[in-house]
Design a protein around this motif. Sequence first.
Motif, PDB file in Angstrom:
ATOM      1  N   SER A  95       7.687 -20.919 -64.126  1.00 51.89           N
ATOM      2  CA  SER A  95       8.098 -21.975 -65.057  1.00 51.89           C
ATOM      3  C   SER A  95       7.994 -21.483 -66.493  1.00 51.89           C
ATOM      4  N   GLU A  96       6.917 -20.764 -66.779  1.00 51.44           N
ATOM      5  CA  GLU A  96       6.759 -20.224 -68.140  1.00 51.44           C
ATOM      6  C   GLU A  96       7.869 -19.235 -68.456  1.00 51.44           C
ATOM      7  N   LEU A  97       8.119 -18.329 -67.515  1.00 45.94           N
ATOM      8  CA  LEU A  97       9.159 -17.310 -67.763  1.00 45.94           C
ATOM      9  C   LEU A  97      10.542 -17.946 -67.886  1.00 45.94           C
ATOM     10  N   ARG A  98      10.800 -18.953 -67.081  1.00 44.78           N
ATOM     11  CA  ARG A  98      12.099 -19.633 -67.157  1.00 44.78           C
ATOM     12  C   ARG A  98      12.280 -20.276 -68.532  1.00 44.78           C
ATOM     13  N   ALA A  99      11.188 -20.866 -69.060  1.00 44.90           N
ATOM     14  CA  ALA A  99      11.266 -21.493 -70.391  1.00 44.90           C
ATOM     15  C   ALA A  99      11.481 -20.431 -71.478  1.00 44.90           C
ATOM     16  N   GLU A 100      10.867 -19.271 -71.293  1.00 49.75           N
ATOM     17  CA  GLU A 100      11.014 -18.195 -72.294  1.00 49.75           C
ATOM     18  C   GLU A 100      12.382 -17.530 -72.224  1.00 49.75           C
ATOM     19  N   LEU A 101      12.948 -17.464 -71.005  1.00 49.16           N
ATOM     20  CA  LEU A 101      14.197 -16.730 -70.778  1.00 49.16           C
ATOM     21  C   LEU A 101      15.210 -17.635 -70.069  1.00 49.16           C
ATOM     22  N   PRO A 102      15.725 -18.650 -70.771  1.00 50.66           N
ATOM     23  CA  PRO A 102      16.554 -19.638 -70.073  1.00 50.66           C
ATOM     24  C   PRO A 102      17.854 -19.088 -69.503  1.00 50.66           C
ATOM     25  N   GLU A 103      18.343 -17.956 -70.035  1.00 50.11           N
ATOM     26  CA  GLU A 103      19.659 -17.453 -69.611  1.00 50.11           C
ATOM     27  C   GLU A 103      19.579 -16.259 -68.669  1.00 50.11           C
ATOM     28  N   VAL A 104      18.371 -15.841 -68.291  1.00 47.66           N
ATOM     29  CA  VAL A 104      18.219 -14.587 -67.543  1.00 47.66           C
ATOM     30  C   VAL A 104      17.918 -14.875 -66.066  1.00 47.66           C
ATOM     31  N   PRO A 105      18.686 -14.273 -65.131  1.00 48.10           N
ATOM     32  CA  PRO A 105      18.308 -14.407 -63.719  1.00 48.10           C
ATOM     33  C   PRO A 105      16.908 -13.814 -63.502  1.00 48.10           C
ATOM     34  N   LEU A 106      16.098 -14.495 -62.705  1.00 44.46           N
ATOM     35  CA  LEU A 106      14.746 -14.011 -62.409  1.00 44.46           C
ATOM     36  C   LEU A 106      14.671 -13.670 -60.923  1.00 44.46           C
ATOM     37  N   CYS A 107      14.023 -12.558 -60.608  1.00 49.03           N
ATOM     38  CA  CYS A 107      13.845 -12.153 -59.206  1.00 49.03           C
ATOM     39  C   CYS A 107      12.364 -11.992 -58.915  1.00 49.03           C
ATOM     40  N   LEU A 108      11.845 -12.822 -58.035  1.00 50.09           N
ATOM     41  CA  LEU A 108      10.446 -12.715 -57.618  1.00 50.09           C
ATOM     42  C   LEU A 108      10.407 -11.762 -56.423  1.00 50.09           C
ATOM     43  N   VAL A 109       9.759 -10.624 -56.603  1.00 56.06           N
ATOM     44  CA  VAL A 109       9.748  -9.564 -55.579  1.00 56.06           C
ATOM     45  C   VAL A 109       8.464  -9.685 -54.756  1.00 56.06           C
ATOM     46  N   MET A 110       8.594  -9.561 -53.430  1.00 54.15           N
ATOM     47  CA  MET A 110       7.384  -9.596 -52.582  1.00 54.15           C
ATOM     48  C   MET A 110       7.642  -8.883 -51.263  1.00 54.15           C
ATOM     49  N   GLY A 111       6.581  -8.444 -50.629  1.00 58.41           N
ATOM     50  CA  GLY A 111       6.692  -7.850 -49.304  1.00 58.41           C
ATOM     51  C   GLY A 111       6.938  -8.932 -48.263  1.00 58.41           C
ATOM     52  N   MET A 112       7.440  -8.505 -47.093  1.00 58.69           N
ATOM     53  CA  MET A 112       7.742  -9.462 -46.019  1.00 58.69           C
ATOM     54  C   MET A 112       6.493 -10.239 -45.607  1.00 58.69           C
ATOM     55  N   ASP A 113       5.330  -9.602 -45.628  1.00 55.50           N
ATOM     56  CA  ASP A 113       4.088 -10.293 -45.256  1.00 55.50           C
ATOM     57  C   ASP A 113       3.844 -11.484 -46.180  1.00 55.50           C
ATOM     58  N   ALA A 114       4.058 -11.261 -47.467  1.00 52.61           N
ATOM     59  CA  ALA A 114       3.865 -12.345 -48.440  1.00 52.61           C
ATOM     60  C   ALA A 114       4.934 -13.417 -48.256  1.00 52.61           C
ATOM     61  N   PHE A 115       6.168 -12.982 -48.013  1.00 52.70           N
ATOM     62  CA  PHE A 115       7.278 -13.939 -47.852  1.00 52.70           C
ATOM     63  C   PHE A 115       7.021 -14.890 -46.676  1.00 52.70           C
ATOM     64  N   LEU A 116       6.493 -14.365 -45.580  1.00 51.73           N
ATOM     65  CA  LEU A 116       6.260 -15.207 -44.409  1.00 51.73           C
ATOM     66  C   LEU A 116       5.186 -16.262 -44.680  1.00 51.73           C
ATOM     67  N   GLY A 117       4.343 -16.011 -45.659  1.00 54.09           N
ATOM     68  CA  GLY A 117       3.308 -16.991 -46.015  1.00 54.09           C
ATOM     69  C   GLY A 117       3.761 -17.983 -47.075  1.00 54.09           C
ATOM     70  N   LEU A 118       4.995 -17.891 -47.493  1.00 52.67           N
ATOM     71  CA  LEU A 118       5.491 -18.721 -48.600  1.00 52.67           C
ATOM     72  C   LEU A 118       5.221 -20.225 -48.437  1.00 52.67           C
ATOM     73  N   PRO A 119       5.396 -20.780 -47.208  1.00 48.21           N
ATOM     74  CA  PRO A 119       5.175 -22.227 -47.074  1.00 48.21           C
ATOM     75  C   PRO A 119       3.749 -22.678 -47.401  1.00 48.21           C
ATOM     76  N   THR A 120       2.832 -21.742 -47.561  1.00 52.87           N
ATOM     77  CA  THR A 120       1.471 -22.147 -47.952  1.00 52.87           C
ATOM     78  C   THR A 120       1.306 -22.113 -49.476  1.00 52.87           C
ATOM     79  N   TRP A 121       2.316 -21.648 -50.183  1.00 51.06           N
ATOM     80  CA  TRP A 121       2.175 -21.518 -51.637  1.00 51.06           C
ATOM     81  C   TRP A 121       2.311 -22.885 -52.310  1.00 51.06           C
ATOM     82  N   HIS A 122       1.599 -23.034 -53.411  1.00 50.29           N
ATOM     83  CA  HIS A 122       1.622 -24.251 -54.210  1.00 50.29           C
ATOM     84  C   HIS A 122       3.061 -24.557 -54.662  1.00 50.29           C
TER      85      HIS A 122
END
Length: 222
Positions: A95-122
């Motif tokens: 959210s902070e980065l989006r506010a700072e960079l409103p026009e820039v595509p953002l890519c959140l990079v993670m390993g597959m292990d982290a991705f599979l746990g995504l539904p537990t993220w806040h």
Amino acid sequence: MKAVPRTAPLGMFGGTFDPVHYGHLRTAFEVMQALQLRELRFIPAGDPPHRDPPRVEALRRLELVRAAVADQPGFVVDDREVRRQGPSYSVLTLSELRAELPEVPLCLVMGMDAFLGLPTWHRWHELLELAHIVVAPRPGWVAPTTGEIGALLAERRSFDAAELHVALAGRVFVQPVTQLEISSTELRDLLAAGLDPRYLVPDPVRALLHATRMYSVPRPTR
Ligand code: ATP
């Protein structure tokens, strides 16, 4: 290196980095190159919410990441999660980065292990409103076709990296990378046993580990 287009996305690679190793660095480098990112930000978690407390305090882990990326153009260390109070929720960082960079595509990079746990993220459903997610496959971790992650992939997966440059957020892209099965857990064990982490971490990281013995001394009481 090829010139990066002006509209190129910014990559964010979060983690505990306890400590940082070549598995992180090579993955970040290959993703940055393959997707033609303008920059890849390493964002060490101050207080990672989904796991046991880190072995080493945040400022030390930050120091190691700084040493690891210092000589690589395009690699940047972002210390906002270490400076921020409270759990290091990715949704707040994005959210902070989006506010700072409103026009820039953002890519959140993670390993597959982290991705599979995504539904537990806040507030995980909000992540794709703020950024794309780029997933690096890892041995032993298979993307499901069912459940919440299966549904997310069916709905949001893109097979065209150019789409990450056009939309600001909302796609999931799987980027194959060289598989280096190094883990921070293995490194902590190795360092605690007094062994040399050579060839698992960059030399400046190895030098700092050696000079400070930060993973050899007993864990500080909290
Ligand atoms: P630990 O062993 O303490 O769990 P780790 O080595 O998995 O740590 P993290 O800091 O938890 O490292 O991971 C940060 C990010 O890096 C995560 O998205 C994770 O999937 C990814 N990652 C970790 N190790 C590798 C590796 N060897 N190759 C590719 N990605 C990795």
